[in-house]
Scaffold this active site. Sequence first.
Site, PDB file in Angstrom:
ATOM      1  N   ILE A 103      24.409  22.937  23.914  1.00  0.00           N
ATOM      2  CA  ILE A 103      24.812  23.691  25.150  1.00  0.00           C
ATOM      3  C   ILE A 103      25.206  25.124  24.501  1.00  0.00           C
ATOM      4  O   ILE A 103      26.467  25.218  23.890  1.00  0.00           O
ATOM      5  CB  ILE A 103      25.952  22.804  25.801  1.00  0.00           C
ATOM      6  CG1 ILE A 103      25.557  21.633  26.226  1.00  0.00           C
ATOM      7  CG2 ILE A 103      26.236  23.699  26.997  1.00  0.00           C
ATOM      8  CD1 ILE A 103      26.435  20.534  27.095  1.00  0.00           C
ATOM      9  N   ASP A 104      24.509  26.199  25.029  1.00  0.00           N
ATOM     10  CA  ASP A 104      24.669  27.424  24.575  1.00  0.00           C
ATOM     11  C   ASP A 104      24.861  28.265  25.761  1.00  0.00           C
ATOM     12  O   ASP A 104      24.193  28.844  26.332  1.00  0.00           O
ATOM     13  CB  ASP A 104      23.814  27.659  23.597  1.00  0.00           C
ATOM     14  CG  ASP A 104      23.582  29.270  23.137  1.00  0.00           C
ATOM     15  OD1 ASP A 104      24.885  29.676  23.250  1.00  0.00           O
ATOM     16  OD2 ASP A 104      22.499  29.961  22.816  1.00  0.00           O
TER      17      ASP A 104
END
Length: 299
Positions: free
Chosen positions: A178-179
């Site tokens: 998750i970026d």
Amino acid sequence: MVVYADMLFLENLLANCFILKLTSVMSGFPSTLWRILLSASVGSLYAVFAVIYQSNPLIASLLVKMLISMLMVLIAFRVRNTTDFLKRWGIMLLVAFMLGGCTYAFSGVLGESMLTYGGLMYISPQGVLKAFLFAAGLCIILVRPIGRILSGKAIREGNIVRVNVILGKRSARFNALIDTGNSLIDPLTGYPVMIVEAESVKDIVPPDVYNFFLSSKVSDGQIKDEINPSWKSRMHLIPFKSIGRENGILAGFRPDAIRVLHGNSFKELRNVIVGICGIKLSNNSRYTALIGPASLANI
């Protein structure tokens, strides 16, 4: 007081664009620039007519204002069901109230006089422009923390989640990081893009499509005729910018379904494009994809 229609329209257009953009960021629901401009224009035209016909109580009524705000949401965002609409509408109202309230508060602190006419507030230089700019800056700072609180998600930046991409009777499973740095949006549909290493989806796409994803033909910005027509309708070419590359093109496709492991069960993501990259995303292979918060907004 003299009110110029063009200035009133322009002020409202800028303020509405700002509100809609913050709504998109806070909610995680993406929107394209033309949708935001069209929606903001509708709200601005209403503001002009509300002043011109202020003697008509119906135009300035709460019911009409609510209907206009609903229409703005429907224009700015792709709405698939009532739940999605209510989320977007509620967050847009929250952002508008937050911006208006902060502007009013800062105008008092800065000693500026509040200019109102026909039930509308003006931000022109002779009004509360300075207070509005302070309020806008504060809203920008608060938008992401408030968005995280509203979402109430256990999924956070830096977490690695299990992803299942389904295409027909085939599926590919891999880990995704998750970026928040991945804010890539498909300009055609307005859908967020999950960036995936090509190797992770090799087994679910046809060989000719896979080879096209990794070929230099992608940079031409056209999907070649040799691709199967049934696949061409799924494929997307997404422009992007990165360090050392100003005008890159990422090829991707729209799968039948994407599911993310959340808690003890897989939750389905809606309206997410799988973008294919030919490089390694992790040095230690802990993950092979990057997924942005916008993709997870509907979990």
